[in-house]
Design an enzyme around this catalytic site. Structure first.
Site, mmCIF file in Angstrom:
data_model
loop_
_atom_site.group_PDB
_atom_site.id
_atom_site.type_symbol
_atom_site.label_atom_id
_atom_site.label_comp_id
_atom_site.label_asym_id
_atom_site.label_seq_id
_atom_site.Cartn_x
_atom_site.Cartn_y
_atom_site.Cartn_z
ATOM 1 N N ASP A 59 86.078 26.936 42.753
ATOM 2 C CA ASP A 59 86.473 25.762 41.961
ATOM 3 C C ASP A 59 85.911 25.809 40.545
ATOM 4 O O ASP A 59 85.700 24.767 39.919
ATOM 5 C CB ASP A 59 86.037 24.459 42.656
ATOM 6 C CG ASP A 59 86.432 24.416 44.114
ATOM 7 O OD1 ASP A 59 87.615 24.670 44.399
ATOM 8 O OD2 ASP A 59 85.570 24.149 44.969
ATOM 9 N N HIS A 118 94.419 27.342 43.133
ATOM 10 C CA HIS A 118 94.264 27.485 41.690
ATOM 11 C C HIS A 118 95.192 26.485 41.012
ATOM 12 O O HIS A 118 96.398 26.490 41.259
ATOM 13 C CB HIS A 118 94.618 28.902 41.231
ATOM 14 C CG HIS A 118 93.664 29.942 41.726
ATOM 15 N ND1 HIS A 118 93.846 31.292 41.511
ATOM 16 C CD2 HIS A 118 92.514 29.845 42.417
ATOM 17 C CE1 HIS A 118 92.854 31.966 42.058
ATOM 18 N NE2 HIS A 118 92.042 31.099 42.620
#
Length: 412
Positions: free
Chosen positions: A35, A63
């Site tokens: 992340d 993503h």
């Protein structure tokens, strides 16, 4: 935005080193627990790429890229595919899993099946664990099997399904129905499937190309070097690029380590610099820290450079991409973890054992905040002085130049 850094930060097109090496492959990897904003970095680097690759893991990674106010959430395809002129390539033949298996496995895991110790991982429930288990057990079915001889594939699928049904008596699988679905996929996906090793070799040794590899997950989630057992099932460090794409290490070019300006983690497991307080809440709110795949709130804490230095030891980052610096704009002072102590003794390495990692006392350096908006900055020089010092402090501690920083990741 460039913070100065090395010439490598600016790419400069395909690099060729000797007649037998071929094109180099630039790699983007997460340097924390995922992340970190890898998709944004890939989107920037893919603007002039010829080929973007994914090489490990599966659709458990998310993503997020926003282009022209449109948000794209990628789970299996490389996020660089937004560039219409690139070729997208997924390496390492997909192993076919059985529907419902991972839910059943997790349910049994929680029950413990009579075991005295039960570890509940808090997974993404995408079936990654069972797929890699089948791969290691040599019973998995790959795309090449599906496309080769469907009758032989069907027999192997039935055997595999029966094996899992004997392991999980309540597991229900419509074997004939699933085989019908898989058979329908054959004609659709066959034109898109190539022998990966041959395809990569041709790409590496053909005309000059800019090839970009988009890592999923992150160093601390690596099955071998992450915070085991709270990890993914694949190698998401630089070695996974070579094994996932079937290419030699001599073709690895720049290795960009993506580092969030603070630290986050999804799920359970040790988190030494976590701030389970108003600071963590502020980071979570300002950073909109919610998992793309799971929808879970991310745990938040100060930047932990012991952790990032460990990731650098494994991956050999040639440059850093520092993301979400603007989230820190509101703090009077900012802490950065620079060392660990256990039982009052400094630990010169990142502990592998989870019990030890839970005992860690983080030693912090406190830096002054900048208390101003950095979201509109486009060059390093436009940052407030204390923000520049924060970036330089990270570089000095790690010994790695920062090639890109700030939320907009714009080259100077």
């Amino acid at each position: 935005m460039s913070a100065g850094g090395s010439d490598a930060a600016h790419g400069g097109g395909p690099r060729v080193s000797g007649p037998n090496v071929g094109n180099r492959v630039d790699v983007v990897l997460g340097a924390q627990w995922g992340d970190e904003g890898k998709g944004k970095v890939v989107d920037l680097l893919a603007q002039d790429a010829d080929m973007v690759c994914r090489c490990q893991g599966g659709n458990n990674a998310g993503h997020t890229v926003v282009v022209d106010s449109v948000e794209y959430d990628f789970h299996l395809l490389p996020s660089g595919i937004i560039n219409p002129s690139v070729t997208a390539f997924i390496g390492n033949g997909v192993v076919i899993h059985l529907p419902g298996l991972f839910e059943e496995a997790e349910k049994n895991e929680k029950k413990g099946k009579g075991q005295s110790v039960v570890i509940v991982l808090g997974t993404t429930k995408k079936g990654i664990g069972p797929v890699y288990s089948a791969k290691a057990a040599r019973s998995g079915l790959r795309i090449c099997d599906l496309l080769s001889d469907f009758e032989e594939f069907s027999e192997r699928y039935k055997v595999l399904a029966q094996q899992y049904k004997s392991m999980y008596p309540t597991l229900e699988i419509d074997i004939d129905g699933e085989l019908e679905k898989l058979k329908a996929y054959v004609d659709r996906i066959k034109p898109m499937v190539q022998d990966g090793v041959y395809y990569m070799y041709e790409a590496l040794h053909g005309r000059p190309k800019k090839i970009l590899v988009e890592g999923a997950n992150a160093a601390l989630l690596d099955i071998d070097f992450g915070t085991y057992p709270f990890v993914t099932s694949s190698n998401c460090t630089v070695g996974g690029v070579c094994t996932g794409l079937g290419m030699p290490p001599q073709n690895v070019g720049e290795v960009y380590g993506v580092v969030k300006a603070y630290t986050t983690r999804v799920g359970i497991g040790a988190f030494p610099s976590e701030q389970d307080n108003e600071i963590g809440d502020l980071l979570q709110t300002r950073g909109k820290e919610v998992g793309v795949t799971t929808g879970r709130k991310r745990r938040c804490g100060w930047l932990d450079l012991v952790l990032v230095k460990y990731a650098h030891m494994i991956n050999g980052f040639t440059a850093l991409a520092l993301t979400k610096l603007d989230i820190l704009d509101v703090f009077e002072e900012i802490k950065v973890g620079v060392a660990y102590k256990v039982d009052e003794e400094l630990v010169p390495y990142f502990p592998a054992n989870q019990e030890v990692l839970h005992k860690v006392e983080v030693q912090y350096e406190t830096l002054p905040g900048w208390k101003s908006d950095t979201s509109t900055a486009r060059t390093f020089e436009e940052l407030p002085e204390n923000a520049q010092k924060y970036v330089r402090f990270i570089e000095d501690q790690l010994g790695v130049p920062t090639s890109y920083c700030c939320p907009n990741l714009t080259l100077s």
